[in-house]
Design a protein around this motif. Structure first.
Motif, PDB file in Angstrom:
ATOM      1  N   PRO A  38       0.773  -1.025  -0.085  1.00  0.00           N
ATOM      2  CA  PRO A  38       0.538   0.278  -0.186  1.00  0.00           C
ATOM      3  C   PRO A  38       0.853   1.223  -0.007  1.00  0.00           C
ATOM      4  CG  PRO A  38      -0.645  -1.830   1.485  1.00  0.00           C
ATOM      5  CD  PRO A  38       0.562  -1.887   0.882  1.00  0.00           C
ATOM      6  N   GLN A  39       1.801   1.125   0.783  1.00  0.00           N
ATOM      7  CA  GLN A  39       2.969   2.243   0.871  1.00  0.00           C
ATOM      8  C   GLN A  39       3.601   2.582  -0.908  1.00  0.00           C
ATOM      9  OE1 GLN A  39       2.638   0.093   3.440  1.00  0.00           O
ATOM     10  NE2 GLN A  39       2.986   0.491   5.275  1.00  0.00           N
ATOM     11  N   PHE A  40       4.140   1.684  -1.018  1.00  0.00           N
ATOM     12  CA  PHE A  40       4.583   1.761  -2.406  1.00  0.00           C
ATOM     13  C   PHE A  40       3.147   2.379  -3.496  1.00  0.00           C
ATOM     14  CE2 PHE A  40       5.318  -0.010  -6.735  1.00  0.00           C
ATOM     15  CZ  PHE A  40       7.014   1.175  -6.723  1.00  0.00           C
ATOM     16  N   ALA A  41       1.853   1.279  -3.788  1.00  0.00           N
ATOM     17  CA  ALA A  41       1.301   1.767  -4.655  1.00  0.00           C
ATOM     18  C   ALA A  41       1.127   3.972  -3.581  1.00  0.00           C
ATOM     19  CB  ALA A  41      -0.342   1.685  -4.273  1.00  0.00           C
ATOM     20  N   GLU A  42       0.949   4.205  -2.445  1.00  0.00           N
ATOM     21  CA  GLU A  42       1.218   5.638  -2.351  1.00  0.00           C
ATOM     22  C   GLU A  42       1.998   6.350  -3.266  1.00  0.00           C
ATOM     23  OE1 GLU A  42       0.801   6.051   1.565  1.00  0.00           O
ATOM     24  OE2 GLU A  42      -1.064   5.058   1.955  1.00  0.00           O
ATOM     25  N   VAL A  43       3.077   6.030  -2.976  1.00  0.00           N
ATOM     26  CA  VAL A  43       4.497   6.492  -3.653  1.00  0.00           C
ATOM     27  C   VAL A  43       3.670   6.823  -5.106  1.00  0.00           C
ATOM     28  CG1 VAL A  43       6.657   6.465  -4.241  1.00  0.00           C
ATOM     29  CG2 VAL A  43       5.701   5.916  -1.919  1.00  0.00           C
ATOM     30  N   CYS A  44       3.584   5.676  -5.989  1.00  0.00           N
ATOM     31  CA  CYS A  44       3.457   5.947  -7.418  1.00  0.00           C
ATOM     32  C   CYS A  44       2.637   6.621  -7.416  1.00  0.00           C
ATOM     33  CB  CYS A  44       2.523   4.049  -7.762  1.00  0.00           C
ATOM     34  SG  CYS A  44       4.444   3.153  -7.862  1.00  0.00           S
ATOM     35  N   PHE A  45       1.781   6.979  -7.125  1.00  0.00           N
ATOM     36  CA  PHE A  45       0.354   7.484  -6.959  1.00  0.00           C
ATOM     37  C   PHE A  45       0.420   8.961  -6.907  1.00  0.00           C
ATOM     38  CE2 PHE A  45      -3.068   4.853  -6.837  1.00  0.00           C
ATOM     39  CZ  PHE A  45      -3.658   4.609  -7.648  1.00  0.00           C
ATOM     40  N   ASP A  65       3.376 -13.568   6.614  1.00  0.00           N
ATOM     41  CA  ASP A  65       2.428 -13.641   6.388  1.00  0.00           C
ATOM     42  C   ASP A  65       1.603 -13.490   4.766  1.00  0.00           C
ATOM     43  OD1 ASP A  65       0.150 -15.133   6.612  1.00  0.00           O
ATOM     44  OD2 ASP A  65      -0.693 -14.750   8.289  1.00  0.00           O
ATOM     45  N   PHE A  66       1.296 -14.193   4.005  1.00  0.00           N
ATOM     46  CA  PHE A  66       1.097 -14.072   2.844  1.00  0.00           C
ATOM     47  C   PHE A  66      -1.072 -13.893   3.195  1.00  0.00           C
ATOM     48  CE2 PHE A  66       4.581 -15.286   0.479  1.00  0.00           C
ATOM     49  CZ  PHE A  66       4.339 -15.037  -1.160  1.00  0.00           C
ATOM     50  N   ASN A  67      -1.318 -14.717   4.312  1.00  0.00           N
ATOM     51  CA  ASN A  67      -2.362 -13.752   4.067  1.00  0.00           C
ATOM     52  C   ASN A  67      -2.432 -12.771   4.390  1.00  0.00           C
ATOM     53  OD1 ASN A  67      -3.479 -16.702   3.807  1.00  0.00           O
ATOM     54  ND2 ASN A  67      -3.060 -16.807   6.429  1.00  0.00           N
ATOM     55  N   GLN A  68      -2.233 -11.832   4.245  1.00  0.00           N
ATOM     56  CA  GLN A  68      -1.697 -10.157   4.339  1.00  0.00           C
ATOM     57  C   GLN A  68      -2.006  -9.814   3.280  1.00  0.00           C
ATOM     58  OE1 GLN A  68       2.100  -9.001   6.819  1.00  0.00           O
ATOM     59  NE2 GLN A  68       1.126  -9.706   8.761  1.00  0.00           N
ATOM     60  N   LEU A  69      -0.983 -10.469   2.587  1.00  0.00           N
ATOM     61  CA  LEU A  69      -1.448 -10.349   0.611  1.00  0.00           C
ATOM     62  C   LEU A  69      -2.873  -9.450   0.570  1.00  0.00           C
ATOM     63  CD1 LEU A  69      -0.057  -9.825  -1.685  1.00  0.00           C
ATOM     64  CD2 LEU A  69      -0.592 -12.299  -3.136  1.00  0.00           C
ATOM     65  N   PHE A  70      -3.925 -10.350   0.860  1.00  0.00           N
ATOM     66  CA  PHE A  70      -4.852  -9.852   0.279  1.00  0.00           C
ATOM     67  C   PHE A  70      -5.660  -8.625   0.568  1.00  0.00           C
ATOM     68  CE2 PHE A  70      -5.279 -14.428  -0.544  1.00  0.00           C
ATOM     69  CZ  PHE A  70      -4.973 -14.396  -2.402  1.00  0.00           C
ATOM     70  N   GLY A  71      -5.099  -8.669   1.771  1.00  0.00           N
ATOM     71  CA  GLY A  71      -5.232  -6.972   2.621  1.00  0.00           C
ATOM     72  C   GLY A  71      -4.422  -5.665   2.108  1.00  0.00           C
ATOM     73  N   SER A  72      -3.314  -6.020   2.010  1.00  0.00           N
ATOM     74  CA  SER A  72      -3.109  -5.104   0.897  1.00  0.00           C
ATOM     75  C   SER A  72      -3.432  -4.294  -0.418  1.00  0.00           C
ATOM     76  CB  SER A  72      -1.021  -5.403   1.200  1.00  0.00           C
ATOM     77  OG  SER A  72      -0.872  -6.054   2.065  1.00  0.00           O
ATOM     78  N   LEU A  73      -3.715  -5.838  -1.052  1.00  0.00           N
ATOM     79  CA  LEU A  73      -4.123  -5.461  -2.434  1.00  0.00           C
ATOM     80  C   LEU A  73      -5.743  -4.787  -2.139  1.00  0.00           C
ATOM     81  CD1 LEU A  73      -3.425  -9.524  -3.680  1.00  0.00           C
ATOM     82  CD2 LEU A  73      -2.285  -6.971  -4.923  1.00  0.00           C
ATOM     83  N   ASP A  74      -6.214  -4.947  -0.946  1.00  0.00           N
ATOM     84  CA  ASP A  74      -7.298  -4.516  -1.343  1.00  0.00           C
ATOM     85  C   ASP A  74      -7.348  -2.531  -0.673  1.00  0.00           C
ATOM     86  OD1 ASP A  74      -8.875  -7.001  -1.413  1.00  0.00           O
ATOM     87  OD2 ASP A  74      -9.103  -7.552   0.713  1.00  0.00           O
ATOM     88  N   SER A  75      -6.275  -3.068  -0.488  1.00  0.00           N
ATOM     89  CA  SER A  75      -5.711  -1.516   0.177  1.00  0.00           C
ATOM     90  C   SER A  75      -5.343  -0.440  -0.882  1.00  0.00           C
ATOM     91  CB  SER A  75      -5.076  -1.301   1.072  1.00  0.00           C
ATOM     92  OG  SER A  75      -4.983  -2.232   2.491  1.00  0.00           O
ATOM     93  N   ILE A  76      -5.263  -1.189  -1.598  1.00  0.00           N
ATOM     94  CA  ILE A  76      -4.373  -0.239  -2.955  1.00  0.00           C
ATOM     95  C   ILE A  76      -5.747  -0.486  -4.168  1.00  0.00           C
ATOM     96  CG2 ILE A  76      -2.105  -0.903  -3.047  1.00  0.00           C
ATOM     97  CD1 ILE A  76      -2.869  -2.879  -5.125  1.00  0.00           C
ATOM     98  N   ARG A  77      -6.476  -1.214  -4.013  1.00  0.00           N
ATOM     99  CA  ARG A  77      -8.219  -0.914  -4.606  1.00  0.00           C
ATOM    100  C   ARG A  77      -9.045   0.513  -4.147  1.00  0.00           C
ATOM    101  NH1 ARG A  77     -10.175  -6.172  -6.011  1.00  0.00           N
ATOM    102  NH2 ARG A  77      -9.244  -6.247  -8.404  1.00  0.00           N
ATOM    103  N   ALA A  78      -8.976   0.321  -2.917  1.00  0.00           N
ATOM    104  CA  ALA A  78      -9.632   1.262  -2.341  1.00  0.00           C
ATOM    105  C   ALA A  78      -9.003   2.416  -1.880  1.00  0.00           C
ATOM    106  CB  ALA A  78      -9.217   1.316  -1.225  1.00  0.00           C
ATOM    107  N   MET A  79      -7.577   2.700  -2.993  1.00  0.00           N
ATOM    108  CA  MET A  79      -7.142   4.150  -3.657  1.00  0.00           C
ATOM    109  C   MET A  79      -7.148   4.014  -4.701  1.00  0.00           C
ATOM    110  SD  MET A  79      -3.421   4.044  -2.249  1.00  0.00           S
ATOM    111  CE  MET A  79      -2.905   2.667  -0.695  1.00  0.00           C
TER     112      MET A  79
END
Length: 286
Positions: A38-45, A65-79
């Motif tokens: 998510p932080q990297f996505a913010e930098v790109c934006f 934990d790869f279970n965190q991956l989908f949370g991170s992906l949901d965060s960038i979709r919310a952006m």
């Protein structure tokens, strides 16, 4: 901006995938920790330079934990950023063979853990990611060139031949053969405008020089043979995964004959659907 998450089995071809995606215009980041997505996505934006296509490579090397991956992906979709997942898979026997060839160990191998066990542990860790992947590519039977061709078909509207960048470069033998040359052709047998005082200060991009070089039909015959050879070679270089090709055309000074032939060959390649650029190294010397 679109994010492509590249993941999958260690040894399945992610490094080669990144090289191909870079050729397709993706900004690629390898081995990014999941929690930093998510932080990297913010930098790109926020960047002044717009990133239209971004590829992130993440796998078991990043830890966590790869279970965190989908949370991170949901965060960038919310952006407001859409994403897709590319998962690279390979059978266990092939992975073991690849690791033996490279003499590297699997990232999950620890003391007392065999390579087959490490590979199966990784498969289990990545099951959820694979199940949600938009693209699953099994690289078991793929050569490096075949993988590149397959990825180009998925992520580009062009084929490998159109993607390969061809540089046709004129040069003068008196200044040395270009170090970057893949193919070199000597055209010093063609009529030389240098010996015509009225033409000496002109160069091969001008009509008067082109007409002089092509005056007796020999240059036309050369172009027939040369274009036939290049038409044969280009798709074969592309199918082997070559991203760029440098064809060098030389005459004595690199100002007249080589320039005229370079211009003609570049035009032919582009008219045939290729992607060629003419470069004249020496035509302003002397």
């Amino acid at each position: 901006m679109h994010f492509l998450l590249v993941t999958g089995m260690s040894g399945a071809g992610k490094s080669r995938t990144v090289a191909t995606l870079e050729d397709l215009g993706y900004y690629c980041v390898d081995n990014l920790p999941i929690t930093l997505i998510p932080q990297f996505a913010e930098v790109c934006f926020a960047a002044t330079e717009r990133y239209e296509k971004v590829a992130l490579v993440t796998d078991v090397r990043a830890g966590g934990d790869f279970n965190q991956l989908f949370g991170s992906l949901d965060s960038i979709r919310a952006m407001g950023c859409e994403y897709s997942i590319l998962y690279l898979d390979t059978d266990t026997d092939t992975l073991i063979h690849r690791y033996k060839e490279t003499r590297r160990k699997h990232p999950l191998m620890t003391r007392g853990v065999s390579m087959p066990d490490a590979i199966e542990k990784e498969r289990h860790m990545l099951e959820a990611v694979k199940s949600r992947a938009d693209y699953v590519v099994d690289t078991t039977k793929f050569s490096a060139a075949a993988l590149r061709e397959h990825l180009i078909k998925i992520f580009s509207e062009t084929d490998a031949g159109e993607l390969m960048q061809v540089t046709v470069q004129s040069f003068g033998f008196k200044y040395g053969i270009p170090m970057e040359a893949d193919l070199v052709f000597d055209v010093r047998f063609l009529p030389n405008p240098y010996y015509e005082i009225s033409l000496r200060e002109h160069n091969g991009t001008e009509a008067c020089i082109r007409d002089y070089v092509f005056q007796d039909g020999v240059a036309d015959q050369l172009m027939q043979h040369l274009t036939r050879m290049i038409d044969f070679l280009l798709p074969r270089y592309a199918s082997e995964g070559k991203a760029s090709l440098v064809i060098c055309i030389g005459c004595t000074g690199g100002k007249h004959r080589s320039v005229a032939i370079t211009e003609a060959l570049t035009s032919h390649i582009n008219q045939s659907g290729g992607n060629a650029t003419a470069v004249h190294r020496d035509y302003q010397r002397g």
